[in-house]
Design a protein around this motif. Structure first.
Motif, PDB file in Angstrom:
ATOM      1  N   PRO A   7       1.546 -76.836 -75.179  1.00 51.08           N
ATOM      2  CA  PRO A   7       1.774 -75.723 -74.239  1.00 51.08           C
ATOM      3  C   PRO A   7       0.455 -75.097 -73.810  1.00 51.08           C
ATOM      4  O   PRO A   7      -0.551 -75.182 -74.518  1.00 51.08           O
ATOM      5  CB  PRO A   7       2.606 -74.731 -75.070  1.00 51.08           C
ATOM      6  CG  PRO A   7       3.158 -75.523 -76.190  1.00 51.08           C
ATOM      7  CD  PRO A   7       2.176 -76.609 -76.481  1.00 51.08           C
ATOM      8  N   GLN A   8       0.469 -74.442 -72.635  1.00 55.12           N
ATOM      9  CA  GLN A   8      -0.712 -73.772 -72.111  1.00 55.12           C
ATOM     10  C   GLN A   8      -0.336 -72.379 -71.616  1.00 55.12           C
ATOM     11  O   GLN A   8       0.808 -72.139 -71.242  1.00 55.12           O
ATOM     12  CB  GLN A   8      -1.291 -74.551 -70.929  1.00 55.12           C
ATOM     13  CG  GLN A   8      -1.714 -75.961 -71.250  1.00 55.12           C
ATOM     14  CD  GLN A   8      -2.165 -76.661 -69.989  1.00 55.12           C
ATOM     15  OE1 GLN A   8      -3.220 -76.333 -69.453  1.00 55.12           O
ATOM     16  NE2 GLN A   8      -1.386 -77.593 -69.503  1.00 55.12           N
ATOM     17  N   LEU A   9      -1.330 -71.494 -71.596  1.00 54.67           N
ATOM     18  CA  LEU A   9      -1.112 -70.175 -71.025  1.00 54.67           C
ATOM     19  C   LEU A   9      -1.127 -70.269 -69.509  1.00 54.67           C
ATOM     20  O   LEU A   9      -1.910 -71.033 -68.936  1.00 54.67           O
ATOM     21  CB  LEU A   9      -2.213 -69.207 -71.478  1.00 54.67           C
ATOM     22  CG  LEU A   9      -2.240 -68.848 -72.963  1.00 54.67           C
ATOM     23  CD1 LEU A   9      -3.412 -67.909 -73.235  1.00 54.67           C
ATOM     24  CD2 LEU A   9      -0.938 -68.211 -73.406  1.00 54.67           C
ATOM     25  N   ARG A  10      -0.264 -69.500 -68.862  1.00 53.99           N
ATOM     26  CA  ARG A  10      -0.272 -69.397 -67.406  1.00 53.99           C
ATOM     27  C   ARG A  10      -1.103 -68.181 -67.017  1.00 53.99           C
ATOM     28  O   ARG A  10      -0.637 -67.049 -67.115  1.00 53.99           O
ATOM     29  CB  ARG A  10       1.143 -69.266 -66.874  1.00 53.99           C
ATOM     30  CG  ARG A  10       1.984 -70.504 -67.073  1.00 53.99           C
ATOM     31  CD  ARG A  10       3.384 -70.300 -66.543  1.00 53.99           C
ATOM     32  NE  ARG A  10       4.188 -71.482 -66.725  1.00 53.99           N
ATOM     33  CZ  ARG A  10       5.501 -71.516 -66.630  1.00 53.99           C
ATOM     34  NH1 ARG A  10       6.160 -70.403 -66.349  1.00 53.99           N
ATOM     35  NH2 ARG A  10       6.172 -72.633 -66.810  1.00 53.99           N
ATOM     36  N   LEU A  11      -2.330 -68.418 -66.614  1.00 55.34           N
ATOM     37  CA  LEU A  11      -3.246 -67.333 -66.277  1.00 55.34           C
ATOM     38  C   LEU A  11      -3.039 -66.884 -64.841  1.00 55.34           C
ATOM     39  O   LEU A  11      -2.719 -67.697 -63.968  1.00 55.34           O
ATOM     40  CB  LEU A  11      -4.695 -67.779 -66.498  1.00 55.34           C
ATOM     41  CG  LEU A  11      -5.020 -68.249 -67.924  1.00 55.34           C
ATOM     42  CD1 LEU A  11      -6.469 -68.707 -68.016  1.00 55.34           C
ATOM     43  CD2 LEU A  11      -4.734 -67.158 -68.937  1.00 55.34           C
ATOM     44  N   THR A  12      -3.238 -65.586 -64.606  1.00 51.41           N
ATOM     45  CA  THR A  12      -3.015 -65.021 -63.276  1.00 51.41           C
ATOM     46  C   THR A  12      -4.307 -64.645 -62.570  1.00 51.41           C
ATOM     47  O   THR A  12      -4.309 -64.367 -61.385  1.00 51.41           O
ATOM     48  CB  THR A  12      -2.142 -63.761 -63.385  1.00 51.41           C
ATOM     49  OG1 THR A  12      -2.836 -62.775 -64.163  1.00 51.41           O
ATOM     50  CG2 THR A  12      -0.810 -64.079 -64.048  1.00 51.41           C
ATOM     51  N   GLY A  13      -5.420 -64.612 -63.305  1.00 52.29           N
ATOM     52  CA  GLY A  13      -6.690 -64.211 -62.707  1.00 52.29           C
ATOM     53  C   GLY A  13      -7.071 -62.790 -63.083  1.00 52.29           C
ATOM     54  O   GLY A  13      -8.244 -62.431 -63.059  1.00 52.29           O
ATOM     55  N   GLY A  27      -3.109 -75.911 -78.070  1.00 48.40           N
ATOM     56  CA  GLY A  27      -1.813 -75.274 -77.850  1.00 48.40           C
ATOM     57  C   GLY A  27      -2.012 -73.825 -77.464  1.00 48.40           C
ATOM     58  O   GLY A  27      -3.133 -73.306 -77.477  1.00 48.40           O
ATOM     59  N   ALA A  28      -0.942 -73.170 -77.106  1.00 44.31           N
ATOM     60  CA  ALA A  28      -1.004 -71.764 -76.704  1.00 44.31           C
ATOM     61  C   ALA A  28       0.200 -71.037 -77.278  1.00 44.31           C
ATOM     62  O   ALA A  28       1.276 -71.613 -77.448  1.00 44.31           O
ATOM     63  CB  ALA A  28      -1.019 -71.643 -75.189  1.00 44.31           C
ATOM     64  N   LEU A 124      -3.056 -66.429 -77.165  1.00 37.00           N
ATOM     65  CA  LEU A 124      -4.153 -67.264 -77.650  1.00 37.00           C
ATOM     66  C   LEU A 124      -4.049 -68.660 -77.075  1.00 37.00           C
ATOM     67  O   LEU A 124      -2.961 -69.238 -77.025  1.00 37.00           O
ATOM     68  CB  LEU A 124      -4.080 -67.289 -79.174  1.00 37.00           C
ATOM     69  CG  LEU A 124      -5.102 -68.060 -79.976  1.00 37.00           C
ATOM     70  CD1 LEU A 124      -5.325 -67.365 -81.318  1.00 37.00           C
ATOM     71  CD2 LEU A 124      -4.622 -69.477 -80.230  1.00 37.00           C
ATOM     72  N   ASP A 125      -5.180 -69.213 -76.634  1.00 40.00           N
ATOM     73  CA  ASP A 125      -5.242 -70.579 -76.118  1.00 40.00           C
ATOM     74  C   ASP A 125      -6.161 -71.393 -77.020  1.00 40.00           C
ATOM     75  O   ASP A 125      -7.384 -71.248 -76.975  1.00 40.00           O
ATOM     76  CB  ASP A 125      -5.770 -70.580 -74.681  1.00 40.00           C
ATOM     77  CG  ASP A 125      -5.649 -71.951 -74.018  1.00 40.00           C
ATOM     78  OD1 ASP A 125      -5.625 -72.960 -74.743  1.00 40.00           O
ATOM     79  OD2 ASP A 125      -5.588 -71.996 -72.780  1.00 40.00           O
ATOM     80  N   GLY A 126      -5.580 -72.227 -77.846  1.00 41.59           N
ATOM     81  CA  GLY A 126      -6.357 -73.031 -78.785  1.00 41.59           C
ATOM     82  C   GLY A 126      -7.094 -74.188 -78.147  1.00 41.59           C
ATOM     83  O   GLY A 126      -7.910 -74.837 -78.799  1.00 41.59           O
ATOM     84  N   LEU A 136       1.205 -63.131 -72.339  1.00 41.62           N
ATOM     85  CA  LEU A 136       1.131 -63.990 -71.156  1.00 41.62           C
ATOM     86  C   LEU A 136       2.235 -65.037 -71.222  1.00 41.62           C
ATOM     87  O   LEU A 136       2.736 -65.363 -72.297  1.00 41.62           O
ATOM     88  CB  LEU A 136      -0.231 -64.679 -71.076  1.00 41.62           C
ATOM     89  CG  LEU A 136      -1.463 -63.771 -71.025  1.00 41.62           C
ATOM     90  CD1 LEU A 136      -2.726 -64.611 -70.901  1.00 41.62           C
ATOM     91  CD2 LEU A 136      -1.370 -62.789 -69.876  1.00 41.62           C
ATOM     92  N   SER A 137       2.579 -65.571 -70.062  1.00 39.72           N
ATOM     93  CA  SER A 137       3.565 -66.652 -70.019  1.00 39.72           C
ATOM     94  C   SER A 137       2.955 -67.930 -70.585  1.00 39.72           C
ATOM     95  O   SER A 137       1.770 -68.194 -70.406  1.00 39.72           O
ATOM     96  CB  SER A 137       4.016 -66.899 -68.579  1.00 39.72           C
ATOM     97  OG  SER A 137       4.670 -65.766 -68.066  1.00 39.72           O
TER      98      SER A 137
END
Length: 198
Positions: A7-13, A27-28, A124-126, A136-137
């Motif tokens: 899985p990954q984080l969905r970043l918005t900026g 993973g996230a 957290l984004d590993g 975050l999503s």
């Protein structure tokens, strides 16, 4: 490949970056901050997502690490105790987060000038080593759109290949359709090379 499997984080900026560390286990995850293995077990038993934050981990922290969605430490590297246990358990982890200071008495974590309290949410984004404030999503692991294009090319080229492919496995053990198409392309390519076909 990491993007396919984890899985990954969905970043918005406009995300609130707290700290960066070493990407110790991919993973996230998101969850509330806990500062002890005991607290992680307690909240996880209630169905809460938690992120175990510590200066470093020890073998006594393993039960709490396994109950946590992710692990964050202020010291250690990719071969540290936290990193090795997290990778073995399939948990995202960031280690060696610069400036991370845990105050157990006050129930806080300091990231430089920023202070986060136990119970506050973090994400957290590993894979990148980034830790963000808030929830975050998280995108579910799966094949990216580009893979469909690659598989279509492989299917279109299947007629160019000479040689035979192995007997397919029983239906109960077959992989997902996109994984099977990647495997078929690899087998066909190997068969054509072995037979001198182009």
């Amino acid at each position: 490949m990491q993007e396919l499997l984890h899985p990954q984080l969905r970043l918005t900026g406009g995300d609130d970056l707290l700290v960066r560390g070493l990407p110790a286990s991919p993973g996230a995850a998101t969850g509330v901050v806990v500062l002890s293995s005991e607290r992680a077990l307690e909240l996880a038993a209630d169905g809460r997502q938690v992120v175990l934050v510590a200066a470093e981990t020890t073998p006594g922290d393993v039960p709490g690490m396994l109950a946590s969605a992710a692990v964050l430490t202020g010291s250690g590297g990719i071969a540290s105790h936290a990193a090795v246990v997290a990778r073995g358990a399939g948990k995202p982890a960031v280690c060696g987060a610069e400036g991370l200071r845990v105050d157990l008495a006050a129930g806080t974590v300091r990231f430089g000038e920023r202070v986060v309290r136990e119970g506050d949410p973090v994400s957290l984004d590993g894979r990148t080593g980034a830790v963000y404030g808030g929830t975050l999503s998280v995108s579910v692991a799966g094949p990216p759109p580009e893979l469909s294009t690659l598989l279509e090319w492989g299917t279109a080229c299947a007629g160019w290949v000479c040689g035979s492919t192995p007997t397919p496995p029983p239906r109960s053990t077959r992989p997902s359709p996109w994984a099977r198409r990647v495997s078929d392309c690899a087998v066909r390519n190997t068969s054509s090379s072995a037979n001198g076909c182009r």
